[in-house]
Write an enzyme that holds these catalytic residues in place. Structure first.
Site, PDB file in Angstrom:
ATOM      1  N   TRP A 162       4.664 -28.023  -9.777  1.00  0.00           N
ATOM      2  CA  TRP A 162       3.366 -27.323  -9.687  1.00  0.00           C
ATOM      3  C   TRP A 162       3.067 -26.558 -10.967  1.00  0.00           C
ATOM      4  CZ3 TRP A 162       0.779 -29.758  -6.370  1.00  0.00           C
ATOM      5  CH2 TRP A 162       1.361 -30.204  -5.176  1.00  0.00           C
ATOM      6  N   ASP A 195       0.640 -18.331  -8.906  1.00  0.00           N
ATOM      7  CA  ASP A 195       0.394 -19.312  -7.851  1.00  0.00           C
ATOM      8  C   ASP A 195       1.337 -18.957  -6.697  1.00  0.00           C
ATOM      9  OD1 ASP A 195       0.307 -21.483  -6.163  1.00  0.00           O
ATOM     10  OD2 ASP A 195       0.761 -22.992  -7.680  1.00  0.00           O
ATOM     11  N   LYS A 221       0.178 -23.596   3.526  1.00  0.00           N
ATOM     12  CA  LYS A 221       1.617 -23.404   3.661  1.00  0.00           C
ATOM     13  C   LYS A 221       1.941 -22.153   4.468  1.00  0.00           C
ATOM     14  CE  LYS A 221       2.354 -26.471  -0.044  1.00  0.00           C
ATOM     15  NZ  LYS A 221       1.799 -26.727  -1.360  1.00  0.00           N
TER      16      LYS A 221
HETATM   17  C1  PLP Z   1       1.298 -27.222  -2.432  1.00  0.00           C
HETATM   18  C2  PLP Z   1       1.225 -26.457  -3.683  1.00  0.00           C
HETATM   19  C3  PLP Z   1       0.139 -26.592  -4.561  1.00  0.00           C
HETATM   20  C4  PLP Z   1      -0.982 -27.567  -4.343  1.00  0.00           C
HETATM   21  O1  PLP Z   1      -1.860 -27.099  -3.415  1.00  0.00           O
HETATM   22  P1  PLP Z   1      -3.192 -27.891  -3.009  1.00  0.00           P
HETATM   23  O2  PLP Z   1      -3.875 -26.904  -2.144  1.00  0.00           O
HETATM   24  O3  PLP Z   1      -2.758 -29.139  -2.322  1.00  0.00           O
HETATM   25  O4  PLP Z   1      -3.941 -28.195  -4.250  1.00  0.00           O
HETATM   26  C5  PLP Z   1       0.123 -25.788  -5.688  1.00  0.00           C
HETATM   27  N1  PLP Z   1       1.112 -24.922  -5.946  1.00  0.00           N
HETATM   28  C6  PLP Z   1       2.172 -24.780  -5.122  1.00  0.00           C
HETATM   29  C7  PLP Z   1       3.232 -23.780  -5.440  1.00  0.00           C
HETATM   30  C8  PLP Z   1       2.260 -25.549  -3.967  1.00  0.00           C
HETATM   31  O5  PLP Z   1       3.315 -25.400  -3.149  1.00  0.00           O
END
Ligand code: PLP
Length: 365
Positions: A107, A176, A200
């Site tokens: 990511w 993030d 998540k």
């Molecule tokens: C799943 C994830 C993403 C991607 O997220 P989307 O909403 O599918 O674009 C980005 N960063 C992390 C840390 C993730 O676990």
């Protein structure tokens, strides 16, 4: 009429992921008639007073649970965390300054790739040398970067920051938090921007929570497309256009549940206990289960581990599934197994997994 009573399983998927049953039940209860409107929340105008109240409550819950100071804006956006990979540089690039990143996995790399479309990028630290099994200790952001970007929890590798890197006052730290937002108490003042795909740890797919400090909204160049500017959404309280109403509503229900549990400090205690139960099993298995992450970088949310052979891993995933333990296969990039034990995973789920893994080891050693 046939009523099928299905049993809930323990869902260890990395995302979309398990949600608190009380939130799902509340949604079910209100599905045909939201607050006496005679309509579901999916069917009502995003300009209606019933929607507006729910929307405000959702944002206020974020503020309250995170202890956000006044100067932070809460945005509910579409496009996933992946869209923030480009919206961060679009909104924060400044005077051709270098954008600095830490590379702790897939990511991070995706975020770095997007940054490069907008100017000079510097990767100040990386854990790629050891398959992203740790969070670098030495992270030296420079004092004049446009921004400093980190991935707070690395969903695929099971690593998490337990100490935030230092940044100078004039450099906004961007994080993030897609796979660990609200997993532990944080000081939001350390961050300029926090973003997280909801699917998540807070809700369903379809909405991304973005928290931005007010002064950072004004950096964006005027000729930026309207929808790409955070300020567009901040000025209209995320109601510039039709937002992901249902997804925001589900986040609101799950955050309400979190508040009822006692908030982030209460869930942090539970999360630490859950993670410990599972890591203790790994550490006491005599090497049968081998954790991927270095001990001091271990994630509270995604526990990654390997068995002696890929065949045993496949067998373990399959037998787990038979016992109602779903989604234990590791990400294809590192293989093995991964148990995602987000806020909504009860301690009982982790205990059931641990009991199963103990038995599996006895039968297969
Ligand atoms: C799943 C994830 C993403 C991607 O997220 P989307 O909403 O599918 O674009 C980005 N960063 C992390 C840390 C993730 O676990």
């Amino acid at each position: 009429m046939v009523i099928i009573v299905t049993k809930r399983v323990y869902n260890f998927y990395a995302g979309p992921a398990t949600l608190p049953p009380p939130a799902l039940e509340q949604a079910q209860k209100e599905l045909l008639n939201f607050k006496g409107t005679g309509m579901s929340l999916m069917e009502i105008s995003h300009r209606s007073k019933e929607y507006a109240e729910m929307h405000t409550n959702a944002s206020n819950l974020v503020r309250e649970l995170m202890g956000l100071p006044e100067e932070y804006k809460v945005l509910w956006l579409q496009g996933g965390a992946s869209s923030q990979f480009y919206m961060v540089p679009v909104n924060l690039q400044k005077d051709g300054k270098t954008m600095e990143y830490v590379n702790t996995g897939v990511w991070s790399k995706k975020a770095i790739k997007e940054g490069k479309f907008y100017g000079d990028v510097k990767v100040v630290a990386s854990s790629e040398d050891k398959t992203f099994s740790y969070i670098p200790e030495e992270i030296n952001f420079s004092g004049d970067a446009a921004f400093a970007h980190i991935t707070g929890n690395n969903t695929i590798y099971g690593t998490e920051y337990h100490k935030w890197p230092e940044v100078s006052d004039n450099v906004p730290l961007v994080c993030d938090m897609s796979s660990h937002i609200f997993d532990k108490v944080i000081d939001p003042k350390k961050f300029g921007v926090i973003y997280a795909g909801a699917q998540k740890n807070i809700g369903p797919a379809g909405v991304t929570l973005v928290i931005v400090r007010e002064d950072l909204l004004k950096r964006v160049p005027d000729n930026t497309p309207t929808m790409q500017k955070w300020i567009t959404h901040a000025e209209k309280d995320s109601l510039f256009n039709t937002g992901p109403c249902w997804a925001i509503y589900m986040c609101k229900l799950s955050l309400e549940y979190l508040k009822g549990l006692g908030g982030v400090s209460a869930i942090e205690k539970i999360n630490r206990r859950k993670a410990k139960i599972l890591y203790d099993l790994i550490d006491n298995s005599g090497g049968f289960y081998k954790g991927h992450a270095k001990q001091d970088s271990r994630s509270l949310m995604n526990v990654t581990f390997n068995l002696p052979t890929p065949e045993l891993e496949a067998k373990c995933v399959a037998e787990g599934l038979e016992k109602g333990l779903v989604g234990l296969k590791g990400h294809r990039s590192i293989g093995g197994m991964r148990a995602s034990i987000y806020n909504a995973m009860p301690t009982d789920g982790v205990q059931t997994l641990v009991d199963f893994l103990k038995e599996f080891q006895e039968n297969n050693q």
